[in-house]
Design a protein around this motif. Structure first.
Motif, PDB file in Angstrom:
ATOM      1  N   ASP A   1      13.815  17.856   1.198  1.00  0.00           N
ATOM      2  CA  ASP A   1      13.353  19.041   1.932  1.00  0.00           C
ATOM      3  C   ASP A   1      11.897  19.344   1.597  1.00  0.00           C
ATOM      4  O   ASP A   1      11.116  19.708   2.473  1.00  0.00           O
ATOM      5  N   ARG A   2      11.537  19.195   0.326  1.00  0.00           N
ATOM      6  CA  ARG A   2      10.162  19.469  -0.092  1.00  0.00           C
ATOM      7  C   ARG A   2       9.186  18.508   0.588  1.00  0.00           C
ATOM      8  O   ARG A   2       8.123  18.916   1.058  1.00  0.00           O
ATOM      9  N   GLY A   3       9.537  17.220   0.634  1.00  0.00           N
ATOM     10  CA  GLY A   3       8.685  16.237   1.303  1.00  0.00           C
ATOM     11  C   GLY A   3       8.496  16.580   2.773  1.00  0.00           C
ATOM     12  O   GLY A   3       7.399  16.458   3.319  1.00  0.00           O
ATOM     13  N   GLN A   4       9.568  17.022   3.411  1.00  0.00           N
ATOM     14  CA  GLN A   4       9.487  17.422   4.814  1.00  0.00           C
ATOM     15  C   GLN A   4       8.531  18.602   4.980  1.00  0.00           C
ATOM     16  O   GLN A   4       7.660  18.582   5.855  1.00  0.00           O
TER      17      GLN A   4
ATOM     18  N   MET B   1       0.842  -1.185   0.000  1.00  0.00           N
ATOM     19  CA  MET B   1       0.000   0.000   0.000  1.00  0.00           C
ATOM     20  C   MET B   1       0.877   1.235   0.000  1.00  0.00           C
ATOM     21  O   MET B   1       1.787   1.363   0.798  1.00  0.00           O
ATOM     22  N   ARG B   2       0.611   2.162  -0.889  1.00  0.00           N
ATOM     23  CA  ARG B   2       1.382   3.396  -0.968  1.00  0.00           C
ATOM     24  C   ARG B   2       0.685   4.458  -0.115  1.00  0.00           C
ATOM     25  O   ARG B   2      -0.491   4.732  -0.275  1.00  0.00           O
ATOM     26  N   LEU B   3       1.423   5.055   0.792  1.00  0.00           N
ATOM     27  CA  LEU B   3       0.871   6.091   1.663  1.00  0.00           C
ATOM     28  C   LEU B   3       1.142   7.452   1.053  1.00  0.00           C
ATOM     29  O   LEU B   3       2.246   7.728   0.608  1.00  0.00           O
ATOM     30  N   THR B   4       0.136   8.321   1.043  1.00  0.00           N
ATOM     31  CA  THR B   4       0.320   9.680   0.536  1.00  0.00           C
ATOM     32  C   THR B   4       0.838  10.569   1.657  1.00  0.00           C
ATOM     33  O   THR B   4       0.727  10.248   2.837  1.00  0.00           O
ATOM     34  N   ARG B   5       1.412  11.694   1.277  1.00  0.00           N
ATOM     35  CA  ARG B   5       1.940  12.632   2.275  1.00  0.00           C
ATOM     36  C   ARG B   5       0.887  13.064   3.292  1.00  0.00           C
ATOM     37  O   ARG B   5       1.150  13.063   4.481  1.00  0.00           O
TER      38      ARG B   5
ATOM     39  N   GLN C   1       7.387   3.225  13.078  1.00  0.00           N
ATOM     40  CA  GLN C   1       5.989   3.171  12.682  1.00  0.00           C
ATOM     41  C   GLN C   1       5.851   3.149  11.159  1.00  0.00           C
ATOM     42  O   GLN C   1       4.993   2.469  10.627  1.00  0.00           O
ATOM     43  N   ILE C   2       6.680   3.922  10.462  1.00  0.00           N
ATOM     44  CA  ILE C   2       6.664   3.995   9.002  1.00  0.00           C
ATOM     45  C   ILE C   2       8.112   3.953   8.529  1.00  0.00           C
ATOM     46  O   ILE C   2       8.964   4.683   9.047  1.00  0.00           O
ATOM     47  N   ASP C   3       8.386   3.105   7.560  1.00  0.00           N
ATOM     48  CA  ASP C   3       9.738   2.998   7.006  1.00  0.00           C
ATOM     49  C   ASP C   3       9.601   2.895   5.485  1.00  0.00           C
ATOM     50  O   ASP C   3       9.513   1.803   4.934  1.00  0.00           O
ATOM     51  N   SER C   4       9.543   4.055   4.824  1.00  0.00           N
ATOM     52  CA  SER C   4       9.389   4.079   3.371  1.00  0.00           C
ATOM     53  C   SER C   4      10.546   4.860   2.754  1.00  0.00           C
ATOM     54  O   SER C   4      11.371   5.422   3.469  1.00  0.00           O
ATOM     55  N   ASP C   5      10.569   4.910   1.433  1.00  0.00           N
ATOM     56  CA  ASP C   5      11.626   5.658   0.747  1.00  0.00           C
ATOM     57  C   ASP C   5      11.514   7.157   1.007  1.00  0.00           C
ATOM     58  O   ASP C   5      12.518   7.854   1.027  1.00  0.00           O
ATOM     59  N   GLU C   6      10.300   7.661   1.212  1.00  0.00           N
ATOM     60  CA  GLU C   6      10.079   9.087   1.372  1.00  0.00           C
ATOM     61  C   GLU C   6      10.179   9.571   2.816  1.00  0.00           C
ATOM     62  O   GLU C   6      10.631  10.676   3.074  1.00  0.00           O
ATOM     63  N   VAL C   7       9.689   8.758   3.745  1.00  0.00           N
ATOM     64  CA  VAL C   7       9.664   9.171   5.155  1.00  0.00           C
ATOM     65  C   VAL C   7       9.885   7.959   6.054  1.00  0.00           C
ATOM     66  O   VAL C   7       9.416   6.866   5.762  1.00  0.00           O
ATOM     67  N   ARG C   8      10.631   8.188   7.124  1.00  0.00           N
ATOM     68  CA  ARG C   8      10.801   7.177   8.180  1.00  0.00           C
ATOM     69  C   ARG C   8      10.286   7.828   9.449  1.00  0.00           C
ATOM     70  O   ARG C   8      10.683   8.942   9.788  1.00  0.00           O
TER      71      ARG C   8
ATOM     72  N   MET D   1      -1.662  11.446   4.309  1.00  0.00           N
ATOM     73  CA  MET D   1      -1.930  10.305   5.195  1.00  0.00           C
ATOM     74  C   MET D   1      -0.798  10.141   6.198  1.00  0.00           C
ATOM     75  O   MET D   1      -1.034   9.888   7.378  1.00  0.00           O
ATOM     76  N   LEU D   2       0.445  10.301   5.745  1.00  0.00           N
ATOM     77  CA  LEU D   2       1.590  10.178   6.643  1.00  0.00           C
ATOM     78  C   LEU D   2       1.587  11.292   7.681  1.00  0.00           C
ATOM     79  O   LEU D   2       1.839  11.058   8.858  1.00  0.00           O
ATOM     80  N   ALA D   3       1.311  12.517   7.233  1.00  0.00           N
ATOM     81  CA  ALA D   3       1.287  13.646   8.155  1.00  0.00           C
ATOM     82  C   ALA D   3       0.183  13.473   9.192  1.00  0.00           C
ATOM     83  O   ALA D   3       0.386  13.698  10.381  1.00  0.00           O
ATOM     84  N   ALA D   4      -0.980  13.058   8.729  1.00  0.00           N
ATOM     85  CA  ALA D   4      -2.095  12.852   9.654  1.00  0.00           C
ATOM     86  C   ALA D   4      -1.777  11.754  10.651  1.00  0.00           C
ATOM     87  O   ALA D   4      -2.046  11.893  11.844  1.00  0.00           O
TER      88      ALA D   4
END
Length: 139
Positions: free
Chosen positions: A81-84, A1-5, A55-62, A7-10
């Protein structure tokens, strides 16, 4: 399942609110702030003597939950930086206090963020205050 930004932020913001509540801490902690730390989630967590619970370990965010003697918080590192910045902007709608460094963020109560800042450096940002919701509701 791919998590969107969003969803990750929430997920991160909800975890912090559940762990920390909506309180605020000392505003008089005026310690000298060091230059913002850099590194992996594990190396940053080690600097504050936390064993991260991933809790989350993906290429974009850990993202992990950490606990120190000052309290619990969410620690996240980012590939860009943009993802952050997108994560922070989405998460701030949920309130909370954010300690922001280069490609990392720690989210918790004001007390926890200020304590982490004495070791990790970074800049504090504050999310939306929802404590007054409902006071002007009519009808």
């Amino acid at each position: 399942m791919r998590l969107t930004r969003p969803m990750l932020a929430a997920a991160g913001a909800v975890a912090v609110l559940a762990l920390a509540g909506c309180g605020s801490g000392d505003s008089d902690a005026a310690a000298k702030i060091p230059t913002a730390a850099t590194g992996s989630l594990e190396s940053l967590a080690a600097k504050v003597k936390c064993e991260p619970n991933m809790q989350i370990d993906s290429d974009e965010v850990r993202q992990a939950i950490c606990k120190t003697s000052d309290g619990k918080y969410v620690f996240a590192t980012f590939a860009t930086d943009r993802g952050q910045r997108e994560w922070i902007n989405d998460a701030k709608d949920y309130g909370g206090h954010y300690l922001v460094g280069r490609k990392w963020v720690a989210v918790g109560t004001d007390k926890v963020v200020k304590a982490l800042q004495t070791t990790l450096g970074g800049e504090e940002e504050i999310g939306t205050d929802h404590s007054a919701h409902g006071s002007s509701h009519t009808g």
